[in-house]
Design a protein around this motif. Sequence first.
Motif, short mmCIF file in Angstrom:
data_model
loop_
_atom_site.label_atom_id
_atom_site.label_comp_id
_atom_site.label_asym_id
_atom_site.label_seq_id
_atom_site.Cartn_x
_atom_site.Cartn_y
_atom_site.Cartn_z
N PHE A 165 0.84 -1.19 0.00
CA PHE A 165 0.00 0.00 0.00
C PHE A 165 0.88 1.25 0.00
CE2 PHE A 165 -2.29 -3.38 2.11
CZ PHE A 165 -3.59 -3.28 1.64
N PHE A 166 0.43 2.28 -0.71
CA PHE A 166 1.04 3.60 -0.62
C PHE A 166 0.02 4.51 0.05
CE2 PHE A 166 3.50 1.71 -4.04
CZ PHE A 166 4.79 2.17 -3.78
N ILE A 167 0.44 5.19 1.11
CA ILE A 167 -0.47 6.03 1.89
C ILE A 167 -0.01 7.48 1.85
CG2 ILE A 167 -1.51 6.39 4.17
CD1 ILE A 167 -0.77 3.45 4.80
N ALA A 168 -0.95 8.38 1.49
CA ALA A 168 -0.64 9.81 1.49
C ALA A 168 -0.45 10.28 2.92
CB ALA A 168 -1.77 10.58 0.81
N GLU A 169 0.68 10.94 3.18
CA GLU A 169 1.02 11.29 4.56
C GLU A 169 0.16 12.42 5.12
OE1 GLU A 169 5.24 11.89 4.85
OE2 GLU A 169 5.64 9.74 4.78
N HIS A 172 -4.03 10.98 3.99
CA HIS A 172 -4.21 9.58 4.39
C HIS A 172 -4.99 8.77 3.36
CE1 HIS A 172 -2.45 10.63 8.20
NE2 HIS A 172 -3.39 11.52 8.44
N ASP A 173 -5.13 9.30 2.14
CA ASP A 173 -5.63 8.47 1.05
C ASP A 173 -4.64 7.34 0.82
OD1 ASP A 173 -7.85 10.10 0.49
OD2 ASP A 173 -6.64 11.44 -0.74
N GLY A 194 -6.24 3.27 -6.01
CA GLY A 194 -6.70 4.51 -5.38
C GLY A 194 -5.94 5.71 -5.92
N VAL A 195 -6.58 6.87 -5.86
CA VAL A 195 -5.93 8.12 -6.25
C VAL A 195 -5.38 8.77 -4.98
CG1 VAL A 195 -6.21 10.41 -7.28
CG2 VAL A 195 -7.44 8.44 -8.24
N LEU A 196 -4.11 9.11 -5.00
CA LEU A 196 -3.44 9.69 -3.84
C LEU A 196 -3.42 11.21 -3.97
CD1 LEU A 196 -0.44 7.19 -3.92
CD2 LEU A 196 -2.55 7.00 -2.56
#
Length: 207
Positions: A165-169, A172-173, A194-196
């Motif tokens: 997973f890549f999580i927007a810091e 949090h997307d 998902g779009v970050l």
Amino acid sequence: SLKLCNHPLFDWNFCSYIYVIRLLLVLISSDTMFKFVLAFACVASVAFAAPVNVGNSTKNIIELAESVPELSTLVAAIKAAGLVETLEGPGPFTVLAPTNDAFAKIPEPVLHKLLEPKNKPELIKVLTYHVISGAVKSTDLKDGESVKTVEGDSLTVKINDRHIFFIAETSHDFGEVLKADVMASNGVVHVIDGVLVPNLNSTLATL
């Protein structure tokens, strides 16, 4: 040897010499001579191999995305942002590529506004948040690490039972990697669900 010579990277005429060498080995009982000829064959096969691209594909990142129907919204967004020439460049780049279904999770009025010419700076901000400098394969990622994007903000990597997973810091997307390590001639693409967004309040919410 047969498998190697059937490989498109090897010239068949050259490989015919390998078979002659193998035939000679039957007639030569010397273990030293066997090792010498075998070593020569291995070195020569590498020397005569056809050149190989950095990635598994001769297509650059844009060409690769254009060839995948499920990435058509991403391609349209990249064109609207004027980033085609950049992502066709030598790079290398790592692109986290949201699918059409990922973009569909964004409310349609917001997505429509994001693609409008007047909101190009915000669109660039969102898209470059999906780009990492260098070719980063899934095997290079570590659980919990922070990776800086071309946009400037960072993403947090979460690896759970082989799921990445890549999580927007900030917002949090997050996006889970659906298909990793799609190699292009100028980098690597990881398809995500998902779009970050780097900063939800200052980007999408103000549109």
